[in-house]
Design an enzyme around this catalytic site. Structure first.
Site, PDB file in Angstrom:
ATOM      1  N   GLU A   1       4.536  -5.745   2.029  1.00  0.00           N
ATOM      2  CA  GLU A   1       4.820  -4.586   1.167  1.00  0.00           C
ATOM      3  C   GLU A   1       6.217  -4.093   1.475  1.00  0.00           C
ATOM      4  O   GLU A   1       6.451  -3.449   2.502  1.00  0.00           O
ATOM      5  CB  GLU A   1       3.835  -3.442   1.412  1.00  0.00           C
ATOM      6  CG  GLU A   1       2.475  -3.678   0.823  1.00  0.00           C
ATOM      7  CD  GLU A   1       1.544  -2.481   1.014  1.00  0.00           C
ATOM      8  OE1 GLU A   1       2.026  -1.334   1.114  1.00  0.00           O
ATOM      9  OE2 GLU A   1       0.329  -2.714   1.093  1.00  0.00           O
TER      10      GLU A   1
ATOM     11  N   GLU B   1      -3.979  -2.810   6.210  1.00  0.00           N
ATOM     12  CA  GLU B   1      -3.355  -1.892   7.176  1.00  0.00           C
ATOM     13  C   GLU B   1      -4.375  -1.211   8.079  1.00  0.00           C
ATOM     14  O   GLU B   1      -4.243  -0.028   8.378  1.00  0.00           O
ATOM     15  CB  GLU B   1      -2.535  -0.822   6.449  1.00  0.00           C
ATOM     16  CG  GLU B   1      -1.341  -1.358   5.699  1.00  0.00           C
ATOM     17  CD  GLU B   1      -0.419  -0.246   5.225  1.00  0.00           C
ATOM     18  OE1 GLU B   1      -0.879   0.898   5.090  1.00  0.00           O
ATOM     19  OE2 GLU B   1       0.766  -0.536   4.998  1.00  0.00           O
TER      20      GLU B   1
HETATM   21  C1  GAL Z   1       0.557   1.202   2.097  1.00  0.00           C
HETATM   22  C2  GAL Z   1      -0.695   0.650   1.431  1.00  0.00           C
HETATM   23  C3  GAL Z   1      -0.478   0.451  -0.059  1.00  0.00           C
HETATM   24  C4  GAL Z   1       0.138   1.682  -0.644  1.00  0.00           C
HETATM   25  C5  GAL Z   1       1.431   2.006   0.080  1.00  0.00           C
HETATM   26  C6  GAL Z   1       2.131   3.242  -0.409  1.00  0.00           C
HETATM   27  O1  GAL Z   1       0.245   1.772   3.293  1.00  0.00           O
HETATM   28  O2  GAL Z   1      -1.072  -0.562   2.013  1.00  0.00           O
HETATM   29  O3  GAL Z   1      -1.687   0.156  -0.671  1.00  0.00           O
HETATM   30  O4  GAL Z   1      -0.762   2.728  -0.526  1.00  0.00           O
HETATM   31  O5  GAL Z   1       1.151   2.249   1.413  1.00  0.00           O
HETATM   32  O6  GAL Z   1       2.448   3.131  -1.723  1.00  0.00           O
END
Ligand code: GAL
Length: 837
Positions: free
Chosen positions: A260, A191
Site C-alpha cells: 500500500e 495489517e
Molecule cells: C491501511 C489499510 C487500508 C486503508 C489504509 C488507509 O492501514 O490497510 O485498508 O484503510 O490504511 O487508507
C-alpha cells in the site's frame, strides 16, 4: 488420445496462449503461468520482475466503468490490478451470497485479464479500507461465542468458510496464474501486526492459523501478509505506508514489496480535502526502488465512490484519495503522467534491478548514490537522491565527472549511471484543473430548473412510542439493527407528577454518531459528533406535562468503525445511556432502565420510498408548499440525462444530511451541511518537501466536506428522464440542487528551455483561450502564474497560434520559437502556459 494440430502461440499478458487449430474451430488452451519468489523479486515464468500494481476496488465504481479504469491503468504502465474482496457485500446473511452486478468480483478479475494485466487479490477478509465495519458482515458480531480477528473457533470457521468460497470461485473460473488466469498474488488478513499487541498470545496463534489456512488453500501463487513482522513462512511480509524505503521483510528469501503506497488520503465528514504532491509521491517510489524494492502497489490507483452505506465510520461518500485517476475516472494530472514516466524508467531497468548487484554511497548532506550493475551484461542504473528538505544540490559524480542538479527532496535516475532520465521533482506533465459545468440536455435546457415534490417521513407511530421490540434497557445499536439501516428509534414514556410538570432538561449520553430527540411529538434538538470523536452528551431544555410524556430518540450511525484493536466491539447508538431527566431542584431521574420500545429503520426505507415504483403512486408525493429546512423529509425530482460522456455529478449545495438515490440506485450519503473545519490548516500552496502526513496539503477548509456526488452514467436512462430521490434528515433546501458535468477546465504546462511543452484537453474538446504564456522566468503555479523579470514578447502570440482551436498542441521551449527573452545569463529559462479547454 489427442489429435495433433497446428499450434500458434499468441503472447498476451506474458502468458502464452496456445491456440490449437483444426478444421474451423480454434480451441483455446491457456498455458499456465508459474509464480514464485526469492529474496530479489517475484518470479514469473522464471523471470524476476519489477511490478507496478494499482488498487481499484470493484464496488467503488460500476461494471461499466471497469474497462476504462483498467485500460487507463494499463496505459499508465501498471502491470497488476489489486482489489480487496468485500465480505459484507457478498455474504449478506449467513450463507446467503450475492455476487450480482457491481458485486461481480469474478467479472472484474476477468476484465483485468482481458486487458492483459495481472491481478492481486487481497481476500482479507478483514480489509479495513475505510469500509463499513472493515468489511465484516455485521451479523458476525451476533454469533454466539464469537470474537473477531483472534484465535476463536467460531470466527475462524466463518473466516475460513468465506476465504475458501472466494478461492474456490476463482479456481472454478481458472483465475489463478498456474491455471492460466491473471491472479499472481493473494493476501490473507490485513495489517494485523499493527493491532496485535492487545490480543496477546491468542493474536500470535491466530496469525499462525491464518498462514496455515491460507497455505492449505493451495492456490499456486504466493500469499502475502502486510505489516506482519512475524509472518510465518511462506507468507511474504510486506510494507504499507507513505514511505517504504527502509523496509526489509522478516525473511531474507522474501522480496521487498510495498503493498500500500498511499498516494493521498481519505476524507471524513467535517474534514478538508487531503492532497499529496506528485513530487513527493514520485520521490517515495524512486527511493523504494533505489533500496531494493521490486513490487509497488498504489493505494489507490482509482479511489472512486462509497455508494450506499458502504463507508466506514464518518467517511465521506467520495473516496477520491487524490489517486492517479480521480473519483470519476479522469486522469489526475500531473500525477498520472509524471508517475507513468517513472514506471517506464524503472521497468526499463528490470533486469539490472533484479539480477544486478547494488551498493549505496553516502555523499553527505542527505545525498545517497545507489549503483546497480549487472556484471554479466554490463548494464547499470543509478539513483541519486537528495533527502534534504530544503537544500537543492549540484553534484559532480566522481565516476563520470558529470554535474547533476538534484533539488531538495528529490531523486534522479541515471540511465547507465550517466544520463539523467528522470528526476522526481522535475515535472514535465501538464497540470489539469478540473471544473464542473452546468449539465446540458438534448432539449438544451439546463437541469437546474428542477421541479420538486415531497413527502414527510411517516413518524406517527414512533412519535407515539410504538415499536415492535420491547426491552427494559438501552440497547447497543448495531447488535439490534444488524446494521440493516443507519437508524434506530429508542422510545419510552415517563409519568410526570404535577409538581414536575415544567421546564426540565433531557440528557442523553450516546456513543454517536447522530441523535435527534423528540418530546411529546416535537423535535427538541439534534446533535452529532465532530470529526473522529463520535460520542457526546446531548442536553436540551424541554417542557414536561403532567401525566405521561413521550420521549422518542432517533439514533443514526454514519458508517461503522473499521480500524483498531477490538474495533468491532466499539459501541454504537445510545448503548446503556444513561438517558436522564433533570427536574427542578436538580433532581435527576434516570430513564435508562425504563421500558424502552424499539423500531429499526425508517418507515420510508421499509416502504422503499427511494424506489419510484407504482405502489407509491405519484399522488402521495406532494407538489404544493415545498418545505424548506424541514427535517425527516423525502424529496423527488426528475431530470434529463446530461449530454456527452463527461462524468455527471449532482451539486447538493443547500441540503443538510441524508441519502440520495438515482433511479433507485444509491449514490451514497450526503452531508453538505457539514463544513470542513476552517482551522484545519488549508494551504494554497503545498510544499512537497519533507515527510508527508495527511494534515499537510489540505484544501477546502470552511466549505462543505462534500458538495458534489457522483452519478455514474450507467445509472442514467438513455432517452428517458431520471428520478432523483433524497431523504433529508436534518433539514435542507433542494431549490439550489443542480446537475453538472466534470471536465478539464484549465490545462497548464511548464517546460524548461530545450524541452517540448505538450498540452491537451480531454474528451475531444479544444482550447478556447490562452490565459497565460510566458517564456522567460515566469513565477507561480497553475491557476496563479505571473510574469517574472524577463520574457520573450512574442510568447502569447506563438502559443495562441499553436493551441487555440486544437485538442492538443506541442511547442518547443526556446528562443528560436519565441524570440529573445532578454533574460540574464544566470536565469534558467522556461515556458509556462495556462490554457482554457
Ligand atoms: C491501511 C489499510 C487500508 C486503508 C489504509 C488507509 O492501514 O490497510 O485498508 O484503510 O490504511 O487508507
Amino acid at each position: 488420445m489427442r489429435r495433433s494440430c497446428n499450434r500458434e502461440i499468441v503472447v498476451v499478458l506474458g502468458v502464452a496462449l496456445v491456440c490449437c487449430f483444426w478444421s474451423w474451430l480454434p480451441v483455446l488452451e491457456v498455458e499456465a503461468t508459474q509464480v514464485t519468489y526469492d529474496g530479489r523479486a517475484i518470479i514469473i515464468d522464471g523471470i524476476r520482475r519489477v511490478l507496478f500494481s494499482g488498487a481499484i476496488h470493484y464496488p467503488r465504481s460500476t461494471p461499466e466503468m471497469w474497462p476504462d479504469l483498467i485500460q487507463k491503468a494499463k496505459d499508465g504502465g501498471i502491470d497488476v490490478i489489486e482489489t480487496y474482496v468485500f465480505w459484507d457485500l457478498h455474504e449478506i446473511r449467513r450463507r446467503q451470497y450475492d455476487f450480482s452486478g457491481g458485486k461481480g468480483f469474478i467479472k472484474f478479475l476477468k476484465t483485468v485479464q482481458n486487458a492483459g494485466l495481472y491481478a492481486f487479490l487481497r481476500i482479507g477478509p478483514y480489509v479495513c479500507a475505510e469500509w463499513n465495519y472493515g468489511g465484516f458482515p455485521v451479523w458476525l458480531h451476533n454469533l454466539p461465542g464469537i470474537q473477531l480477528r483472534t484465535n476463536n473457533q467460531v470466527y475462524k470457521e466463518e473466516m475460513q468458510n468465506f476465504t475458501t468460497l472466494i478461492v474456490d470461485m476463482c479456481k472454478r473460473e481458472n483465475l489463478f496464474a498456474p491455471q492460466g488466469g491473471p491472479i499472481i498474488l493473494a493476501q490473507i488478513e490485513n495489517e494485523y501486526g499493527n493491532i496485535m499487541g492487545p490480543y496477546r498470545e491468542a493474536g500470535k496463534e491466530y496469525i499462525k492459523w491464518c498462514a496455515k489456512m491460507a497455505t492449505a488453500q493451495n492456490i499456486g501463487v504466493p500469499w502475502i501478509m502486510c505489516k506482519q513482522s512475524d509472518a510465518p513462512y511462506p507468507m511474504i511480509n510486506t510494507c504499507n505506508g507513505f514511505y517504504c524505503d527502509g523496509f526489509k521483510p522478516n525473511n531474507p528469501n522474501s522480496p521487498i514489496m510495498w503493498t500500500e503506497s498511499w498516494i493521498g488520503w481519505f476524507k471524513t465528514w467535517g474534514g478538508a480535502d487531503p492532497h499529496r504532491a506528485t513530487e513527493d509521491v514520485a520521490f517515495s517510489i524512486a527511493r523504494f526502488f533505489q533500496f531494493g524494492g521490486v513490487f509497488h502497489n498504489y493505494y489507490m490507483y482509482h479511489g472512486g465512490t462509497n455508494f450506499g452505506r458502504t463507508p466506514g465510520g464518518y467517511i465521506t461518500t467520495s473516496y477520491d484519495y487524490d489517486a492517479l485517476l480521480d473519483e470519476y475516472g479522469n486522469l489526475n494530472q500531473p500525477k498520472w503522467g509524471h508517475l507513468t514516466q517513472l514506471h517506464a524508467v524503472i521497468k526499463s531497468a528490470q533486469s539490472v534491478l533484479t539480477y544486478g548487484t547494488y551498493s549505496t554511497k553516502l555523499l553527505g548532506a542527505g545525498l545517497e548514490l545507489t549503483t546497480y550493475v549487472n556484471n554479466g551484461t554490463g548494464e547499470s542504473i543509478c539513483f541519486l537522491s537528495n533527502a534534504n528538505t530544503v537544500n537543492d544540490t549540484n553534484i559532480v559524480l566522481q565516476s563520470n565527472g558529470n554535474d547533476y542538479f538534484v533539488p531538495a527532496w528529490s531523486a534522479t535516475i541515471l540511465a547507465n549511471c550517466s544520463k539523467e532520465v528522470y528526476n522526481t521533482a522535475k515535472v514535465n506533465t501538464q497540470t489539469s484543473l478540473m471544473t464542473k459545468k452546468p449539465a446540458t440536455t438534448d432539449q438544451s435546457e439546463h437541469n437546474h430548473q428542477l421541479k420538486w415534490v415531497w413527502k414527510p417521513e411517516p413518524v406517527r407511530d414512533v412519535l407515539k412510542g410504538w415499536g415492535p421490540l420491547k426491552v427494559k434497557k438501552l440497547l447497543e445499536q448495531k447488535s439490534t439493527t444488524i446494521d440493516v439501516s443507519d437508524y434506530l428509534w429508542y422510545m419510552t414514556s415517563v409519568l410526570v407528577a404535577k409538581k414536575d410538570a415544567k421546564k426540565a432538561i433531557l440528557r442523553v449520553n450516546t456513543t454517536g454518531h447522530v441523535l435527534h430527540a423528540f418530546v411529546n411529538r416535537r423535535l427538541v434538538g439534534s446533535q452529532w459528533g465532530q470529526g473522529g470523536n463520535y460520542g457526546f452528551v446531548f442536553e436540551r431544555p424541554i417542557m414536561l406535562k403532567p401525566g405521561q410524556n413521550q420521549i422518542t430518540l432517533l439514533s443514526a450511525t454514519v458508517g461503522l468503525q473499521n480500524y483498531g484493536p477490538f474495533f468491532d466491539l466499539t459501541p454504537t447508538g445510545i448503548a446503556g445511556g444513561p438517558v436522564q431527566l433533570v427536574l427542578s431542584g436538580n433532581v435527576t431521574k434516570d430513564l435508562s432502565s425504563n421500558q424502552w420500545y424499539y423500531k429499526i429503520g425508517l418507515n420510508g426505507e421499509l416502504m422503499q420510498f427511494y424506489k419510484d415504483i407504482k405502489i407509491h403512486h405519484h399522488k402521495y408525493w406532494r407538489s404544493k408548499k415545498l418545505p424548506i429546512n424541514r427535517p425527516m423529509t423525502w424529496y423527488k425530482t426528475t431530470f434529463k440525462t446530461p449530454l456527452g460522456t463527461d462524468a455527471v455529478v449532482v451539486d447538493m449545495v443547500g441540503m443538510g444530511k441524508g441519502h440520495a438515490w438515482v433511479n433507485g440506485e444509491s449514490i451514497g450519503r450526503f452531508w453538505p451541511a457539514f463544513l470542513a473545519d476552517k482551522k484545519a490548516g488549508c494551504n494554497d500552496t503545498c510544499d512537497y518537501r519533507g515527510t508527508y502526513d495527511p494534515t499537510k496539503c489540505l484544501t477546502n477548509c470552511g466549505n462543505p466536506s462534500q458538495r458534489w456526488y457522483h452519478i455514474p452514467r450507467s445509472f442514467l436512462m438513455k432517452n428517458r428522464s431520471n428520478t432523483l430521490i433524497l431523504f433529508e434528515e436534518i433539514g435542507g433546501n433542494p431549490s439550489q440542487v443542480s446537475f453538472q458535468t466534470v471536465t478539464v477546465g484549465t490545462a497548464c504546462g511548464n517546460a524548461y528551455e530545450g524541452n517540448t511543452l505538450q498540452l491537451s484537453c480531454q474528451g475531444g474538446r479544444k482550447f478556447t483561450a490562452i490565459q497565460f504564456a510566458s517564456f522567460g522566468d515566469p513565477q507561480g503555479s497553475c491557476g496563479m502564474f505571473r510574469k517574472g523579470t524577463c520574457e520573450s514578447a512574442n510568447t502569447l502570440n506563438v502559443v495562441r497560434k499553436a493551441c487555440l482551436g486544437q485538442e492538443r498542441c506541442k511547442i518547443t521551449s526556446s528562443e528560436a520559437t519565441f524570440g529573445s527573452s532578454k533574460c540574464n545569463g544566470n536565469i534558467t529559462r522556461r515556458l509556462a502556459v495556462q490554457a482554457i479547454c
